[in-house]
Design a protein around this motif. Structure first.
Motif, short mmCIF file in Angstrom:
data_model
loop_
_atom_site.label_atom_id
_atom_site.label_comp_id
_atom_site.label_asym_id
_atom_site.label_seq_id
_atom_site.Cartn_x
_atom_site.Cartn_y
_atom_site.Cartn_z
N CYS A 1 0.84 -1.21 0.00
CA CYS A 1 0.00 0.00 0.00
C CYS A 1 0.87 1.25 0.00
N GLY A 2 1.90 1.24 0.81
CA GLY A 2 2.81 2.37 0.87
C GLY A 2 3.52 2.62 -0.45
N GLN A 3 3.93 1.54 -1.09
CA GLN A 3 4.60 1.67 -2.38
C GLN A 3 3.66 2.24 -3.44
N VAL A 4 2.44 1.72 -3.48
CA VAL A 4 1.47 2.18 -4.47
C VAL A 4 1.14 3.66 -4.27
N GLY B 1 1.54 -5.97 -15.27
CA GLY B 1 2.86 -5.79 -15.84
C GLY B 1 3.73 -4.87 -15.01
N ASP B 2 3.12 -4.07 -14.17
CA ASP B 2 3.84 -3.15 -13.31
C ASP B 2 4.18 -3.85 -11.99
N PRO B 3 5.46 -3.93 -11.60
CA PRO B 3 5.84 -4.66 -10.39
C PRO B 3 5.19 -4.13 -9.11
N VAL B 4 5.03 -2.83 -8.98
CA VAL B 4 4.45 -2.26 -7.76
C VAL B 4 2.97 -2.62 -7.67
N SER B 5 2.25 -2.46 -8.77
CA SER B 5 0.82 -2.79 -8.79
C SER B 5 0.60 -4.29 -8.59
N GLU C 1 2.53 -6.43 -7.08
CA GLU C 1 2.82 -6.79 -5.68
C GLU C 1 1.64 -6.42 -4.79
N PHE C 2 1.06 -5.25 -5.01
CA PHE C 2 -0.11 -4.85 -4.22
C PHE C 2 -1.25 -5.84 -4.40
N LEU C 3 -1.57 -6.17 -5.65
CA LEU C 3 -2.69 -7.08 -5.91
C LEU C 3 -2.44 -8.46 -5.32
N GLU C 4 -1.22 -8.95 -5.43
CA GLU C 4 -0.89 -10.26 -4.87
C GLU C 4 -0.95 -10.24 -3.34
N ALA C 5 -0.46 -9.17 -2.74
CA ALA C 5 -0.50 -9.04 -1.28
C ALA C 5 -1.93 -8.93 -0.79
N GLU C 6 -2.75 -8.19 -1.52
CA GLU C 6 -4.16 -8.05 -1.14
C GLU C 6 -4.87 -9.40 -1.19
#
Length: 111
Positions: free
Chosen positions: A28-31, A76-80, A82-87
């Motif tokens: 969340c912080g990264q996004v 395709g975006d690593p930050v997005s 990661e957020f979706l996978e973590a969620e």
């Protein structure tokens, strides 16, 4: 009821202390550093929720494919991504808790 409240608080604390939830909060912080990407993620999540909870009869697989195609850049975006996978990881924990409560209480088949 106070025992239930205490145990719920303990469960919430355990979830907050989990690796999955820490990963989610970090994501969340990264996004949040990328406002446009954050906006797209919010739109995607909203539309996905609406799709999953649609009252009218729809072809869920077809509509899901369309949604994924429209928002494929998020994966395709690593930050997005990661957020979706973590969620999803946190949501799976919550689903597991819910499922175990229902099964343990035999809530679905009380008779």
């Amino acid at each position: 009821m106070s025992d239930i409240k205490t145990n719920i608080e303990n469960l919430v604390d355990a979830l907050k202390d989990s690796d999955e939830f820490r990963r989610y909060r970090e994501a969340c912080g990264q996004v949040s550093r990328f406002p446009e990407q954050e906006k797209r993620l919010r739109e995607f999540r909203k539309r996905n929720y609406q799709l999953q909870n649609a009252e009218e009869q729809i072809d869920l697989f077809s509509e899901s494919d369309k949604l994924m195609t429209e928002y494929q850049d998020l994966y395709g975006d690593p930050v997005s991504r990661e957020f979706l996978e973590a969620e999803v990881a946190v949501c799976r924990i919550i689903q597991r808790v819910n499922r175990e409560l229902i099964e343990s209480l035999e809530f679905e088949n009380p008779l």
